[in-house]
Enzyme design. Sequence first.
Site, PDB file in Angstrom:
ATOM      1  N   LYS A 149      31.528  45.246  35.039  1.00  0.00           N
ATOM      2  CA  LYS A 149      31.355  46.593  35.613  1.00  0.00           C
ATOM      3  C   LYS A 149      31.634  47.713  34.597  1.00  0.00           C
ATOM      4  CE  LYS A 149      30.937  45.048  40.060  1.00  0.00           C
ATOM      5  NZ  LYS A 149      29.689  45.147  40.777  1.00  0.00           N
ATOM      6  N   ASP A 188      39.317  36.769  38.582  1.00  0.00           N
ATOM      7  CA  ASP A 188      38.115  37.574  38.425  1.00  0.00           C
ATOM      8  C   ASP A 188      38.539  39.031  38.588  1.00  0.00           C
ATOM      9  OD1 ASP A 188      35.877  39.118  38.832  1.00  0.00           O
ATOM     10  OD2 ASP A 188      34.828  37.630  40.059  1.00  0.00           O
ATOM     11  N   TYR A 241      33.897  36.867  45.974  1.00  0.00           N
ATOM     12  CA  TYR A 241      32.578  37.147  45.385  1.00  0.00           C
ATOM     13  C   TYR A 241      32.728  37.161  43.874  1.00  0.00           C
ATOM     14  CZ  TYR A 241      28.140  39.273  44.211  1.00  0.00           C
ATOM     15  OH  TYR A 241      26.887  39.498  43.680  1.00  0.00           O
TER      16      TYR A 241
HETATM   17  N1  PLP Z   1      32.924  39.466  40.312  1.00  0.00           N
HETATM   18  C1  PLP Z   1      33.218  40.461  41.156  1.00  0.00           C
HETATM   19  C2  PLP Z   1      34.599  40.556  41.726  1.00  0.00           C
HETATM   20  C3  PLP Z   1      32.243  41.410  41.491  1.00  0.00           C
HETATM   21  O1  PLP Z   1      32.542  42.375  42.362  1.00  0.00           O
HETATM   22  C4  PLP Z   1      30.960  41.289  40.917  1.00  0.00           C
HETATM   23  C5  PLP Z   1      29.901  42.257  41.254  1.00  0.00           C
HETATM   24  O2  PLP Z   1      29.942  42.969  42.225  1.00  0.00           O
HETATM   25  C6  PLP Z   1      30.703  40.227  40.057  1.00  0.00           C
HETATM   26  C7  PLP Z   1      31.707  39.342  39.769  1.00  0.00           C
HETATM   27  C8  PLP Z   1      29.357  40.052  39.442  1.00  0.00           C
HETATM   28  O3  PLP Z   1      29.128  40.999  38.449  1.00  0.00           O
HETATM   29  P1  PLP Z   1      27.622  41.356  38.048  1.00  0.00           P
HETATM   30  O4  PLP Z   1      27.016  42.073  39.204  1.00  0.00           O
HETATM   31  O5  PLP Z   1      27.781  42.210  36.813  1.00  0.00           O
HETATM   32  O6  PLP Z   1      26.936  40.071  37.751  1.00  0.00           O
END
Ligand code: PLP
Length: 429
Positions: free
Chosen positions: A264, A237, A156
């Site tokens: 986050k 990520d 994700y």
């Molecule tokens: N990458 C990961 C691993 C995440 O858990 C999330 C959000 O839960 C995101 C990217 C996306 O971040 P945002 O919700 O700030 O767009």
Amino acid sequence: MTEIDAALKEAVANFVAKHPRGKAAQERAAKVMPGGNTRTVLFTAPFPIRAEKAEGAHITDVDGHDYLDLLGEYSAGIYGHSHPRIRKAVTEALAAGINMGAATDREVAFAEAVTKRFNIDLVRFTNSGTEANLMALSAARCFTGRKKIMPMEGGYHGGVLYFSHGGSPVNAPFDCVLADFNEVEKTRALIAKHGDELAAVILEPMLGGGGCLPASLEFLTMLREETKTRGIVLIFDEVMSSRLHPGGLSAQFGIEPDLKTLGKYIGGGMSFGAFGGKREIMELFDPTKPDALPHAGTFNNNMLTMTAGHAGITEVFTPEACVALNARGDRLRNSLNDLFMKYQVRMKATGMGSMITLHPVGGEIASPADLEKADKRLKRLLFLDLLDQGIYMAERGFMAVSLMVNDADCARVVAGVEHFIKTRRALLV
Ligand code: PLP
């Protein structure tokens, strides 16, 4: 009707009876937002709790129920609610002016803190983790002159970069070669097959939304070797996982990707995202150079995020605080797994440090395929039963321990889960 369905029906009825204002709020919300919702992950059937205020590690809903907040805003809420240092930073930023429409020293101080802590040559700020990943992937495509990207099944990276069960219909239209997380030889072969066309391999060093499943060192080592040999940009990520070690999970594994994305909690609870890494890639965005790539974002350097984020990672979530928080999370996860062993139920707590996911499955869990057999109804039941005991986590079983959660709170969670096991044991063996 099966026993699980009957238990769920009763739990839902109990929830509805105890949340009349929440129900009314949902009906009002549904008149102006699809399903009464503006963030899909926060919808839980029959309707979500509707939070009214929050303080420390607690949330109160419109029906007056108090919950221990173990969701921790899906890991962004590391400081808990209204942490005094974050409050002070926000107040300071409000006094100075929120959006200058100009470069400020605060963004420099924050960039210095972020790059130092996470071993990044050059960084750019965004407004969300999603945006950070979109930019990192686009940067990799421009840098390599190739088009395809390789995400992992179960990964994700944002609302438009969702790769569970093959992907989402609203995904950004990247040409994807989907790989299997933690499958070393299969993925090595897939990279070899598509090597010349791949701009980037992107993954979370621990799947967060995909169930708190850590990558194996062997898998990450293979990815680092194969991407290096073939000139593919490796992107970690770390939007969630950066909280698991003072230098992020890449530091813990000792494997440096070419680009990292962050998000986050690092913005101190304000909107935040960042992408950064190797100088030669990030320099593509240097506007002093002809043909520089553009990277826009009205709120990229907003004062609230720059100020609260800086105070947060330099004064509150210090490397020492990070180590202590993750040790507490490890103790909680171990206690939960001890319970599952003691009662011999088909449940597991996965994750690392302060991030935990409870799964109603037995056996070994190493990859998303191992979670296929999880019964979603049991997850809902656990969620509703814990809510009924004043404990709030994600319906999918996810918990993120914040700095405001103490050992007594953790003991309460263990007791809550033990109560669930005792009352629902017949459904779990
Ligand atoms: N990458 C990961 C691993 C995440 O858990 C999330 C959000 O839960 C995101 C990217 C996306 O971040 P945002 O919700 O700030 O767009």
